[in-house]
Enzyme design. Structure first.
Site, PDB file in Angstrom:
ATOM      1  N   GLU A 179       0.817  -1.227   0.000  1.00  0.00           N
ATOM      2  CA  GLU A 179       0.000   0.000   0.000  1.00  0.00           C
ATOM      3  C   GLU A 179       0.842   1.264   0.000  1.00  0.00           C
ATOM      4  OE1 GLU A 179      -3.455   0.591  -0.463  1.00  0.00           O
ATOM      5  OE2 GLU A 179      -2.973  -1.411  -1.181  1.00  0.00           O
TER       6      GLU A 179
ATOM      7  N   ASP B 198      15.091  16.979 -30.355  1.00  0.00           N
ATOM      8  CA  ASP B 198      15.061  18.424 -30.128  1.00  0.00           C
ATOM      9  C   ASP B 198      13.835  19.045 -30.774  1.00  0.00           C
ATOM     10  OD1 ASP B 198      17.376  18.202 -28.755  1.00  0.00           O
ATOM     11  OD2 ASP B 198      18.678  19.010 -30.324  1.00  0.00           O
TER      12      ASP B 198
HETATM   13  C1  9D3 Z   1      -5.129   0.981  -5.156  1.00  0.00           C
HETATM   14  C2  9D3 Z   1      -4.266   1.257  -3.987  1.00  0.00           C
HETATM   15  N1  9D3 Z   1      -4.226   2.704  -3.741  1.00  0.00           N
HETATM   16  C3  9D3 Z   1      -5.246   3.069  -2.754  1.00  0.00           C
HETATM   17  C4  9D3 Z   1      -5.727   4.443  -2.947  1.00  0.00           C
HETATM   18  C5  9D3 Z   1      -2.925   3.114  -3.255  1.00  0.00           C
HETATM   19  C6  9D3 Z   1      -1.775   2.681  -4.064  1.00  0.00           C
HETATM   20  C7  9D3 Z   1      -0.675   2.129  -3.446  1.00  0.00           C
HETATM   21  C8  9D3 Z   1       0.418   1.724  -4.179  1.00  0.00           C
HETATM   22  C9  9D3 Z   1      -1.751   2.825  -5.429  1.00  0.00           C
HETATM   23  C10 9D3 Z   1      -0.650   2.418  -6.175  1.00  0.00           C
HETATM   24  C11 9D3 Z   1       0.425   1.869  -5.561  1.00  0.00           C
HETATM   25  C12 9D3 Z   1       1.618   1.445  -6.335  1.00  0.00           C
HETATM   26  N2  9D3 Z   1       2.012   2.501  -7.260  1.00  0.00           N
HETATM   27  C13 9D3 Z   1       3.269   2.934  -7.396  1.00  0.00           C
HETATM   28  O1  9D3 Z   1       4.152   2.431  -6.730  1.00  0.00           O
HETATM   29  C14 9D3 Z   1       3.553   4.056  -8.257  1.00  0.00           C
HETATM   30  C15 9D3 Z   1       2.699   4.816  -9.119  1.00  0.00           C
HETATM   31  C16 9D3 Z   1       1.305   4.697  -9.466  1.00  0.00           C
HETATM   32  O2  9D3 Z   1       0.564   3.799  -9.048  1.00  0.00           O
HETATM   33  N3  9D3 Z   1       0.780   5.644 -10.299  1.00  0.00           N
HETATM   34  C17 9D3 Z   1       1.511   6.653 -10.831  1.00  0.00           C
HETATM   35  N4  9D3 Z   1       2.805   6.790 -10.568  1.00  0.00           N
HETATM   36  C18 9D3 Z   1       3.377   5.873  -9.724  1.00  0.00           C
HETATM   37  S1  9D3 Z   1       4.973   5.890  -9.263  1.00  0.00           S
HETATM   38  C19 9D3 Z   1       4.826   4.573  -8.294  1.00  0.00           C
END
Ligand code: 9D3
Length: 252
Positions: free
Chosen positions: A119, A172
């Site tokens: 999470e 570029d």
């Molecule tokens: C569905 C779970 N979410 C609850 C609101 C929280 C959540 C936790 C961990 C959502 C995504 C993640 C894992 N995502 C990343 O590590 C991540 C990410 C992304 O999900 N979206 C855009 N950029 C990034 S950079 C790392």
């Protein structure tokens, strides 16, 4: 010595090294223009179960990455002597990555990229150990590894000597805030669709004008947000007007 080194802290190190070994990034690593190392928080655990996560304080679903294994991994990555360094946590809460942000980051000697799983990670690690928090956009992926790879790929392309002359010049010309024009190759006629006639003749000024018109038109159609930020010169203004006129001539 490499121009930049990427140190990725990740529970899935092979995922990062494998993907980075292909194509443009793979070649830059082979040629020592960039360097890549991976650090697994699992290797920095001290308990017999090698726990990298724990239950969230306050309850709720999912698990949270513990501070100590992440911190100890970063401490090791920081033992490498460099001139300038940034620790970046990749997360949905981060600032959205732009070409501008990446063009500044490519000046730094060491980027330590933290890829989270579960999470999220203990907020105190972000406060104490990270300098910045970056997102790849407003959609959900399962962890930070793919985001780290995007950062590595996009930055590597900016390093001198990585792209050939032609590719660099093209990059570029596209860094100018417009979408690309459409591309065509043989055959001339495909499923009844001809390639645009102007591209078949050798009038390079006409071709350049046609491509600029298409780039402007497509940006106007698909990314009006980009066009609003741009100052069009007189030539571009009239090319866009032509595009819109020609578009309206088709819908009767
Ligand atoms: C569905 C779970 N979410 C609850 C609101 C929280 C959540 C936790 C961990 C959502 C995504 C993640 C894992 N995502 C990343 O590590 C991540 C990410 C992304 O999900 N979206 C855009 N950029 C990034 S950079 C790392």
């Amino acid at each position: 010595m490499a121009l930049i080194r990427f140190d990725v802290v990740t529970l899935f190190p092979e995922m990062v090294t494998a993907a980075a070994s292909y194509g443009v990034t793979g070649r830059a690593l082979e040629r020592d223009i960039a360097a890549l190392a991976v650090w697994n928080p699992r290797d920095y655990t001290n308990d017999k179960h090698k726990s990298v996560d724990d239950r969230p304080y306050g309850g709720g679903p999912g698990m949270v990455m513990k501070y100590q294994p992440l911190h100890d991994a970063v401490v090791d990555a920081k033992k490498i002597n460099v001139e300038t360094r940034k620790v970046i946590y990749l997360s949905p809460q981060g600032k959205p990555i732009t070409q501008h942000l990446l063009s500044e980051a490519c000046q730094i000697s060491q980027l330590i990229l933290i890829a989270g799983r579960y999470e999220g990670i203990d907020e105190r690690f972000i406060d104490l150990d990270c300098n910045d928090e970056w997102s790849i956009g407003d959609y959900v992926i399962s962890g930070g590894e793919l985001a780290a790879l995007i950062v590595i790929d996009a930055i590597t392309r900016l390093l001198p000597g990585v792209l050939g002359d032609a590719e660099s010049a093209e990059q570029d010309s596209h860094a100018d805030g417009l979408l690309d024009y459409p591309h065509f190759t043989r055959p001339e006629l495909l499923e009844g669709r001809p390639a645009p006639n102007v591209l078949l003749g050798g009038n390079h000024a006409d071709i350049a004008r046609w491509r600029m018109k298409q780039a402007l038109g497509r940006t106007w159609q698909r990314r009006p947000d980009l066009l609003k930020k741009k100052n069009l010169n007189t030539e571009q203004e009239s090319l866009l007007k032509e595009f819109i006129v020609e578009l309206n001539q088709f819908k009767v």
